[in-house]
Design a protein around this motif. Sequence first.
Motif, PDB file in Angstrom:
ATOM      1  N   SER A  28      -0.406 -12.187  -2.530  1.00  0.00           N
ATOM      2  CA  SER A  28       0.376 -11.134  -3.171  1.00  0.00           C
ATOM      3  C   SER A  28       0.904 -11.608  -4.520  1.00  0.00           C
ATOM      4  N   LEU A  29       1.216 -12.917  -4.628  1.00  0.00           N
ATOM      5  CA  LEU A  29       1.660 -13.436  -5.921  1.00  0.00           C
ATOM      6  C   LEU A  29       0.547 -13.315  -6.944  1.00  0.00           C
ATOM      7  N   ALA A  30      -0.678 -13.651  -6.514  1.00  0.00           N
ATOM      8  CA  ALA A  30      -1.805 -13.634  -7.433  1.00  0.00           C
ATOM      9  C   ALA A  30      -2.118 -12.218  -7.888  1.00  0.00           C
ATOM     10  N   GLN A  31      -1.900 -11.258  -6.997  1.00  0.00           N
ATOM     11  CA  GLN A  31      -2.239  -9.883  -7.355  1.00  0.00           C
ATOM     12  C   GLN A  31      -1.155  -9.192  -8.164  1.00  0.00           C
ATOM     13  N   SER A  32       0.068  -9.734  -8.123  1.00  0.00           N
ATOM     14  CA  SER A  32       1.186  -9.005  -8.713  1.00  0.00           C
ATOM     15  C   SER A  32       1.151  -9.024 -10.236  1.00  0.00           C
ATOM     16  N   GLY A  33       0.409  -9.967 -10.840  1.00  0.00           N
ATOM     17  CA  GLY A  33       0.375 -10.038 -12.298  1.00  0.00           C
ATOM     18  C   GLY A  33       1.502 -10.869 -12.865  1.00  0.00           C
ATOM     19  N   ASP A  34       2.585 -10.985 -12.125  1.00  0.00           N
ATOM     20  CA  ASP A  34       3.705 -11.805 -12.577  1.00  0.00           C
ATOM     21  C   ASP A  34       3.670 -13.104 -11.796  1.00  0.00           C
ATOM     22  N   ALA A 125     -11.196 -11.335 -19.136  1.00  0.00           N
ATOM     23  CA  ALA A 125     -10.425 -12.160 -18.213  1.00  0.00           C
ATOM     24  C   ALA A 125      -9.346 -11.322 -17.544  1.00  0.00           C
ATOM     25  N   LYS A 126      -9.083 -11.647 -16.281  1.00  0.00           N
ATOM     26  CA  LYS A 126      -8.126 -10.839 -15.545  1.00  0.00           C
ATOM     27  C   LYS A 126      -6.696 -11.099 -15.985  1.00  0.00           C
TER      28      LYS A 126
ATOM     29  N   GLU B  30       9.911  -2.574 -21.531  1.00  0.00           N
ATOM     30  CA  GLU B  30      10.022  -2.832 -20.090  1.00  0.00           C
ATOM     31  C   GLU B  30       9.108  -3.970 -19.642  1.00  0.00           C
ATOM     32  N   ASP B  31       7.863  -3.882 -20.116  1.00  0.00           N
ATOM     33  CA  ASP B  31       6.861  -4.811 -19.614  1.00  0.00           C
ATOM     34  C   ASP B  31       7.181  -6.246 -19.995  1.00  0.00           C
ATOM     35  N   THR B  32       7.651  -6.450 -21.221  1.00  0.00           N
ATOM     36  CA  THR B  32       7.942  -7.821 -21.624  1.00  0.00           C
ATOM     37  C   THR B  32       9.180  -8.345 -20.929  1.00  0.00           C
ATOM     38  N   THR B  33      10.179  -7.475 -20.726  1.00  0.00           N
ATOM     39  CA  THR B  33      11.392  -7.967 -20.086  1.00  0.00           C
ATOM     40  C   THR B  33      11.156  -8.272 -18.613  1.00  0.00           C
ATOM     41  N   ARG B  34      10.162  -7.628 -18.043  1.00  0.00           N
ATOM     42  CA  ARG B  34       9.889  -7.877 -16.638  1.00  0.00           C
ATOM     43  C   ARG B  34       9.445  -9.324 -16.430  1.00  0.00           C
ATOM     44  N   LEU B  35       8.745  -9.843 -17.450  1.00  0.00           N
ATOM     45  CA  LEU B  35       8.237 -11.201 -17.313  1.00  0.00           C
ATOM     46  C   LEU B  35       9.270 -12.238 -17.742  1.00  0.00           C
ATOM     47  N   GLY B 257       8.746  -8.506  -3.688  1.00  0.00           N
ATOM     48  CA  GLY B 257       8.303  -7.425  -4.558  1.00  0.00           C
ATOM     49  C   GLY B 257       6.795  -7.407  -4.665  1.00  0.00           C
ATOM     50  N   ALA B 258       6.216  -8.624  -4.794  1.00  0.00           N
ATOM     51  CA  ALA B 258       4.772  -8.726  -4.901  1.00  0.00           C
ATOM     52  C   ALA B 258       4.130  -8.200  -3.632  1.00  0.00           C
ATOM     53  N   ALA B 259       4.729  -8.553  -2.508  1.00  0.00           N
ATOM     54  CA  ALA B 259       4.175  -8.105  -1.236  1.00  0.00           C
ATOM     55  C   ALA B 259       4.196  -6.582  -1.172  1.00  0.00           C
ATOM     56  N   ARG B 260       5.268  -6.001  -1.749  1.00  0.00           N
ATOM     57  CA  ARG B 260       5.403  -4.571  -1.702  1.00  0.00           C
ATOM     58  C   ARG B 260       4.301  -3.908  -2.522  1.00  0.00           C
ATOM     59  N   ALA B 261       4.038  -4.459  -3.726  1.00  0.00           N
ATOM     60  CA  ALA B 261       2.997  -3.891  -4.578  1.00  0.00           C
ATOM     61  C   ALA B 261       1.650  -3.933  -3.861  1.00  0.00           C
ATOM     62  N   GLY B 262       1.403  -5.060  -3.198  1.00  0.00           N
ATOM     63  CA  GLY B 262       0.146  -5.197  -2.476  1.00  0.00           C
ATOM     64  C   GLY B 262       0.019  -4.140  -1.385  1.00  0.00           C
ATOM     65  N   ALA B 263       1.128  -3.902  -0.694  1.00  0.00           N
ATOM     66  CA  ALA B 263       1.106  -2.929   0.396  1.00  0.00           C
ATOM     67  C   ALA B 263       0.782  -1.540  -0.141  1.00  0.00           C
TER      68      ALA B 263
END
Lengths: 353, 392
Positions: A28-34, A125-126, B30-35, B257-263
């Motif tokens: 999930s980390l790899a897919q999240s983009g962040d 590249a991804k 938004e996008d830059t601040t997210r990172l 959060g990442a897990a949520r996006a994946g779901a």
Amino acid sequence: MALLVDKLRPRSLEALTYHPELSDRLQSLAQSGDFPHLLVYGPSGAGKKTRIIATLKELYGSGVEKIKIDARVFQTTSNRKLEFNIVSSVYHLEITPADVGNYDRVVIQELLKEVAQTQQVDLSAKQRFKVVVINEADHLTRDAQAALRRTMEKYSPNLRLILLANSTSNIIAPIRSRTLLVRVAAPTENDICAALRIAAKKEGWTEADGLNKRIAKESGRNLRRALLMFESIYAQNEKVTDSTPIPPPDWEALISITAAEIIKDRSPAQLLQVRARLYDLLTHCIPPTTILKTLTFMLVSQVDDVLKPDVIKWSAFYEHRIKLGSKVIFHLEAFVAKFMRIYESWTMGMDFE
Amino acid sequence: MASTFFNNKARAAAVAASSSSKTKASDSKEDTTRLQPWVEKYRPKTLDDVAAQDHTTKVLQRTLQASNLPHMLFYGPPGTGKTSTILALAKSLFGPALYRSRILELNASDERGIGIVREKVKNFARAQLSQPTGLDAAYRAQYPCPPFKIIILDEADSMTQDAQAALRRTMEQYSRITRFCLVCNYVTRIIEPLASRCSKFRFKSLDNAAAGERVAEIARAEGLKLDDGVVDTLIRCGEGDLRRAITYLQSAARLVGAARAGAKDADDDAEMTDAGNSAVGLITVRTIEEIAGVIPEGILDNLVQAMQPKASGSAYEAVSKVVTDLVADGWSATQLVSQLYRRVVFNEAIPDIQKNKIVMVFSELDRRLVDGADEHLSVLDLALRIANILRG
């Protein structure tokens, strides 16, 4: 023909056999983009590297598997030239800065800056960033770690770091707080048995559950070691059954002979002989810590309960000395002498102190 | 300028107006601040935002109004807001237009030997002030723009003695147009002549309530779901260091959060995703502890149990088994040592005499681990020795 360890190494996160929740998390980390900076730690043979390579594949696709080895030359401030090997693909670099000893700071600074300041050219590249995998991060000097600190923040759009370490004890706190800690525990004995069974099936070998269990126990929860032992047994024996003996590695056999000798006879003459054996082991590039640890645990298993804490105490003491000192044979020998003394005073029932 | 400078109310109103207009602009970014690390994202923007350093901020507010600033020395433990305070002060003094030309910020990762002090710092210090051009009255109403520059030396305690000594005269000579602000953890590492030229501000360790409030606020702003006790755990794991607590929170948010996006990707049914959200998006105490590398209490219980004196035989077998498992599971030895230490020292059942001896063992072990000794042997030694002391 490749070894089993390499041939059967899982290539993707789905193929990993144990720690499913960890694999999910990495995926999930790899897919999240962040994707954050990672600090992956755990004992050797637990599958840290395998997981990282699988994660990279998840990040970039199969392009990361096309790797090449570059030899680069770096120059220190004192004009010394350092040769340094880099394993790289289009998307990632893999370095072992501990190879260059005290000059690791130079390599880290120059190489990482260079990577960080170049943008990803490949539009298909991804990910926008490149990943740098740093092996043996716990052997980095303080200076090198301090140099990492700022680099990690400053160049974070172009660069992600994955640090691999056996323990987080030697990683400075600022780095620890900037990375996501990922603990990879060693596989349990059942996990190892399962992995061996899969290996046997893939190779078309006869299965022997009893043997698998014994290998798992012998390996000390180290999957790499278990697979090597497994392969060597099948290579040496025509027919494998539950009771096939597991041959220990040569160095372990030598240490076990030494341990038996030390217990049997405690005299200066014996010490001289032990010394020859220790030298023999050292010249074959067995790390001193491994020698001391193996010897200690073999000795401990053969002495009375009363003595055990004492033996461990002195073993830990001399292991520390090995790390501080420059000539390991002194400390190994001192440990053996100390052990003889403790043991002798116990058998004679009097205190020499 | 002077008249507007004292007009605090007008300035505050102007700040409020500009910040509301800024929020609109930041939507596109938004996008830059997210990172961005949250530590940077939620750095206090004004002095009032700085958490729980009332005494210091009050004094600084007053100096702000008086348009004069002494040389300053901020000291205190990490993550208490020293750097944030000076940055917030600098921003509210000069505003975005002048910030670059009036502030020089150097920290430990920059080269800061005596050479740099002589060249870069001195050059910046002696440069005459450029008269700000093209600033309208509104800007001046908002920011006082006092006639001096500020040099921030972050992590000043890692500067060499020589470099510090080289600063001495520089500080006095150009004090008309330049103020220094030294930021450090240990005031004792700053040489006396420098310390005596500055007014000192001590930043005390954040109390849990204030830190907790701040963490909760960030969690709200990011829309995170926290389980009961998560904030307390964050503060406890951070050990008074707010930055650490926030970093942990962000890592945890990335994980769930990442897990949520994946779901969401995997699941098209809206109802199903909602159900998944509430299950996956929750940050639990265990998530935080795993990120912080904290060893679960159960494992420690086992170890402590194994160390208790037995009726017959020694504790070796039990202890060695637990320790072997601990090491194989990859728990960090330093973490183990500090957690075990807390257990032993706050255990009322252990007599003081024994505690004395045990603490000695801890001190030796900590040193060994720092020297890079083998973790397995060291931890085993520690546990066995404590077991031995407990036997009396």
